[in-house]
Design a protein around this motif. Structure first.
Motif, PDB file in Angstrom:
ATOM      1  N   GLU A  64       0.803  -1.218   0.000  1.00  0.00           N
ATOM      2  CA  GLU A  64       0.000   0.000   0.000  1.00  0.00           C
ATOM      3  C   GLU A  64       0.839   1.272   0.000  1.00  0.00           C
ATOM      4  O   GLU A  64       0.366   2.319  -0.427  1.00  0.00           O
ATOM      5  N   LYS A  65       2.071   1.215   0.496  1.00  0.00           N
ATOM      6  CA  LYS A  65       2.901   2.415   0.580  1.00  0.00           C
ATOM      7  C   LYS A  65       4.099   2.358  -0.367  1.00  0.00           C
ATOM      8  O   LYS A  65       4.411   3.315  -1.047  1.00  0.00           O
ATOM      9  N   LYS A  66       4.769   1.218  -0.405  1.00  0.00           N
ATOM     10  CA  LYS A  66       5.967   1.147  -1.231  1.00  0.00           C
ATOM     11  C   LYS A  66       5.628   0.847  -2.695  1.00  0.00           C
ATOM     12  O   LYS A  66       6.396   1.173  -3.587  1.00  0.00           O
ATOM     13  N   GLY A  67       4.486   0.207  -2.897  1.00  0.00           N
ATOM     14  CA  GLY A  67       4.056  -0.067  -4.272  1.00  0.00           C
ATOM     15  C   GLY A  67       4.594  -1.359  -4.855  1.00  0.00           C
ATOM     16  O   GLY A  67       4.728  -1.503  -6.079  1.00  0.00           O
ATOM     17  N   ILE A  68       4.916  -2.305  -4.023  1.00  0.00           N
ATOM     18  CA  ILE A  68       5.337  -3.626  -4.505  1.00  0.00           C
ATOM     19  C   ILE A  68       4.114  -4.364  -5.049  1.00  0.00           C
ATOM     20  O   ILE A  68       3.008  -4.240  -4.516  1.00  0.00           O
ATOM     21  N   ALA A  69       4.330  -5.107  -6.139  1.00  0.00           N
ATOM     22  CA  ALA A  69       3.209  -5.810  -6.770  1.00  0.00           C
ATOM     23  C   ALA A  69       2.662  -6.903  -5.838  1.00  0.00           C
ATOM     24  O   ALA A  69       3.405  -7.509  -5.075  1.00  0.00           O
ATOM     25  N   GLU A  70       1.355  -7.134  -5.944  1.00  0.00           N
ATOM     26  CA  GLU A  70       0.655  -8.062  -5.062  1.00  0.00           C
ATOM     27  C   GLU A  70       1.374  -9.405  -4.935  1.00  0.00           C
ATOM     28  O   GLU A  70       1.788 -10.001  -5.932  1.00  0.00           O
ATOM     29  N   ASN A  71       1.529  -9.850  -3.707  1.00  0.00           N
ATOM     30  CA  ASN A  71       2.127 -11.148  -3.374  1.00  0.00           C
ATOM     31  C   ASN A  71       3.609 -11.294  -3.718  1.00  0.00           C
ATOM     32  O   ASN A  71       4.136 -12.398  -3.685  1.00  0.00           O
ATOM     33  N   GLU A  72       4.254 -10.173  -4.018  1.00  0.00           N
ATOM     34  CA  GLU A  72       5.676 -10.239  -4.395  1.00  0.00           C
ATOM     35  C   GLU A  72       6.617  -9.816  -3.261  1.00  0.00           C
ATOM     36  O   GLU A  72       7.836  -9.886  -3.421  1.00  0.00           O
TER      37      GLU A  72
ATOM     38  N   GLU B  86      23.481  -5.674   2.071  1.00  0.00           N
ATOM     39  CA  GLU B  86      23.511  -4.721   0.966  1.00  0.00           C
ATOM     40  C   GLU B  86      23.284  -5.438  -0.369  1.00  0.00           C
ATOM     41  O   GLU B  86      22.501  -4.981  -1.214  1.00  0.00           O
ATOM     42  N   HIS B  87      23.947  -6.569  -0.536  1.00  0.00           N
ATOM     43  CA  HIS B  87      23.809  -7.335  -1.772  1.00  0.00           C
ATOM     44  C   HIS B  87      22.348  -7.763  -1.983  1.00  0.00           C
ATOM     45  O   HIS B  87      21.794  -7.629  -3.081  1.00  0.00           O
ATOM     46  N   THR B  88      21.721  -8.252  -0.914  1.00  0.00           N
ATOM     47  CA  THR B  88      20.338  -8.727  -1.035  1.00  0.00           C
ATOM     48  C   THR B  88      19.385  -7.572  -1.314  1.00  0.00           C
ATOM     49  O   THR B  88      18.435  -7.713  -2.101  1.00  0.00           O
ATOM     50  N   LEU B  89      19.658  -6.423  -0.692  1.00  0.00           N
ATOM     51  CA  LEU B  89      18.808  -5.255  -0.942  1.00  0.00           C
ATOM     52  C   LEU B  89      18.943  -4.782  -2.393  1.00  0.00           C
ATOM     53  O   LEU B  89      17.955  -4.419  -3.038  1.00  0.00           O
ATOM     54  N   LYS B  90      20.192  -4.816  -2.889  1.00  0.00           N
ATOM     55  CA  LYS B  90      20.443  -4.333  -4.248  1.00  0.00           C
ATOM     56  C   LYS B  90      19.875  -5.260  -5.306  1.00  0.00           C
ATOM     57  O   LYS B  90      19.435  -4.815  -6.371  1.00  0.00           O
ATOM     58  N   SER B  91      19.904  -6.561  -5.022  1.00  0.00           N
ATOM     59  CA  SER B  91      19.519  -7.505  -6.073  1.00  0.00           C
ATOM     60  C   SER B  91      18.048  -7.904  -6.024  1.00  0.00           C
ATOM     61  O   SER B  91      17.600  -8.727  -6.815  1.00  0.00           O
ATOM     62  N   ASN B  92      17.280  -7.352  -5.058  1.00  0.00           N
ATOM     63  CA  ASN B  92      15.846  -7.659  -5.002  1.00  0.00           C
ATOM     64  C   ASN B  92      15.053  -6.374  -4.829  1.00  0.00           C
ATOM     65  O   ASN B  92      15.165  -5.723  -3.786  1.00  0.00           O
ATOM     66  N   GLU B  93      14.255  -6.028  -5.835  1.00  0.00           N
ATOM     67  CA  GLU B  93      13.519  -4.762  -5.676  1.00  0.00           C
ATOM     68  C   GLU B  93      12.233  -4.930  -4.875  1.00  0.00           C
ATOM     69  O   GLU B  93      11.567  -3.953  -4.570  1.00  0.00           O
ATOM     70  N   ASN B  94      11.926  -6.176  -4.521  1.00  0.00           N
ATOM     71  CA  ASN B  94      10.677  -6.407  -3.789  1.00  0.00           C
ATOM     72  C   ASN B  94      10.872  -6.574  -2.287  1.00  0.00           C
ATOM     73  O   ASN B  94      10.006  -7.116  -1.605  1.00  0.00           O
ATOM     74  N   VAL B  95      12.006  -6.119  -1.786  1.00  0.00           N
ATOM     75  CA  VAL B  95      12.226  -6.252  -0.340  1.00  0.00           C
ATOM     76  C   VAL B  95      11.415  -5.188   0.402  1.00  0.00           C
ATOM     77  O   VAL B  95      11.489  -3.998   0.090  1.00  0.00           O
ATOM     78  N   ALA B  96      10.655  -5.653   1.392  1.00  0.00           N
ATOM     79  CA  ALA B  96       9.809  -4.747   2.169  1.00  0.00           C
ATOM     80  C   ALA B  96      10.389  -4.488   3.548  1.00  0.00           C
ATOM     81  O   ALA B  96      10.210  -3.402   4.105  1.00  0.00           O
TER      82      ALA B  96
END
Ligand code: PLP
Length: 426
Positions: free
Chosen positions: A128-136, A185-195
């Motif tokens: 609802e705030k970050k805009g990640i696609a549903e269930n991702e 840092e690596h995991t944050l950079k390589s996954n745009e769906n991290v909440a």
């Protein structure tokens, strides 16, 4: 005693074995009374409690102010459910929100429920705030974590005993090494769906692993950079245990008598449980500021007992005790003393390798394999010598006494521990 006549302790243990599910392996001691730093078994033997119910009893057993608050509220109003308001909940929410420096609190009962709540808030925020696609949405967790026992939480545990045959597991978690900023840092950079990033400020169950200086602060900065919520599970480390009100409270050392609890590393979501009630009653909570907490709307989450008037009264009393009796300061001072004394012993020990921890959350490492029963046998001997502790993970013994301990009591405990260890030196 004749062979057919069992001790009171054995009778109690037999009853549990016959009628209770075997989901624990307790140290063989049956307790029937507690006061302050002491507990007594059914035969009347007195012990120092060096576990404090996994840091739930920070304020000491049966603290009169907490017991009294519980009693007074219990005879007035115990439960309304959240179908109606009660006159204690708002007072408690205001008190605890201000105490920890957040806009809002969501009340639950157990630690695991509070962790589940935080995960749900984080996922909602992602969509609802970050805009990640549903269930991702993905949430980063750490190896060797302990966050509780629900099916979702064990899904991202790597304790095979806790996980085996409880699948299928919940999706949506990425596991990285604890205390490793590059991995984060690596995991944050390589996954745009991290909440979110869910972390224990010190890994208690894993064996009291204290991360490197600056880890939490850097991790928080990385989360901010990637617009990811930093979620601190302080169920075990919180409420003065580590010598500060919160372990994420980088600024408020206990030399600072004005320790306000306003943290330097301020989590986006803070999870509390255990000592939030001083061990008197199951009380847990999730705290966050409005932009995060406001994703929770009527009907989207709840608990019949969460926020009940007894819990509210008990938690306020328990938090008063922490401030009134300066438990953070005491934990800080006694913790330094404990590690100094243990280090003196360890310098000439072959059985004990090291002591580590913060405040009064400490552990010693026993010089034997994880599969050995040396640590267990040491705990049995400690029990015989009047002090109760339990191994976590085979060769590690955690030491977490109530924070109301005096210096003399602590020194007596150090000599019990050292004299017991002496019996195991080779
Ligand atoms: C104990 C603990 C929990 C779970 O609390 P319960 O009340 O047993 O559900 C969660 N996180 C941490 C860090 C804990 O120590």
């Amino acid at each position: 005693m004749s062979v057919t006549q069992k001790s009171l302790s054995q009778q109690a243990i037999d009853l549990e074995n016959k009628y209770g599910a075997h989901n624990y392996h307790p140290l063989p001691v049956v307790l029937s009374k507690g006061e302050g730093v002491y507990v007594w078994d059914v035969e009347g033997k007195k012990y120092y409690d060096f576990l404090s119910a996994y840091s739930a009893v920070n304020q000491g057993h049966c603290h009169p102010a907490i017991v009294n608050a519980m009693y007074e509220q219990a005879k007035t109003l115990s439960l309304t459910s959240r179908a109606f308001h009660n006159d204690m909940l708002g007072k408690y929410e205001k008190y605890a929100s201000e105490y920890f420096g957040f806009d809002k609190l969501l009340p639950m009962n157990t630690g695991a429920e509070a962790v589940e709540t935080a995960l749900k808030i984080c996922r909602r925020w992602a969509y609802e705030k970050k805009g990640i696609a549903e269930n991702e949405a993905e949430i980063i967790v750490c190896e060797n974590n302990f966050h509780g026992r629900t099916t979702t939480i064990i899904s991202f545990s790597n304790d095979e005993v806790a996980r085996a045959n409880f699948g299928p597991y919940t999706q949506g978690f990425l596991k990285i090494e604890y205390d490793n900023l590059e991995a984060l840092e690596h995991t944050l950079k390589s996954n745009e769906n991290v909440a979110g990033f869910l972390v224990e400020p010190i890994q208690g169950e894993a064996g009291v692993y204290v991360p490197s200086e600056g880890y939490l602060k850097e991790a928080k900065a990385l989360c901010e950079k990637h617009n990811v919520l930093f979620i601190a599970d302080e169920v075990q480390t919180g409420i003065a245990r580590t010598g500060r009100l919160l372990a994420t409270c980088g600024n408020c050392t206990c030399e600072n008598k004005n320790c306000s609890g306003v943290p330097e590393v301020k989590p986006d979501i803070l999870i509390l449980g255990k000592a939030l009630s001083g061990g008197a009653y199951p009380v847990s909570a999730v705290l966050a500021n409005d932009p995060v907490m406001n994703v929770i709307t009527p009907g989207s989450h709840g608990s019949t007992f969460g926020g009940n008037p007894i819990a509210a009264a008990v938690a306020m009393a328990a938090l008063d005790v922490v401030k009134d009796e300066q438990l953070a300061e005491n934990a800080y001072t006694l913790g330094e003393l404990f590690r100094a004394k243990m280090n003196e012993y360890i310098a000439n020990s072959t059985i004990c390798e090291l002591v580590r921890g913060k405040g009064l959350l400490n552990a010693i490492l026993i010089n034997d394999s994880e599969e050995s029963d040396t640590a267990w046998n040491i705990c049995l001997k400690l029990r015989d010598n009047g002090l109760l502790a339990k191994p976590t993970h085979g060769n590690i013994i955690r030491f977490a006494p109530p924070l109301v301990m005096t210096e003399n009591e602590l020194l007596e405990c150090v000599s019990i521990i050292c004299n017991t260890l002496k019996e195991f030196e080779v």
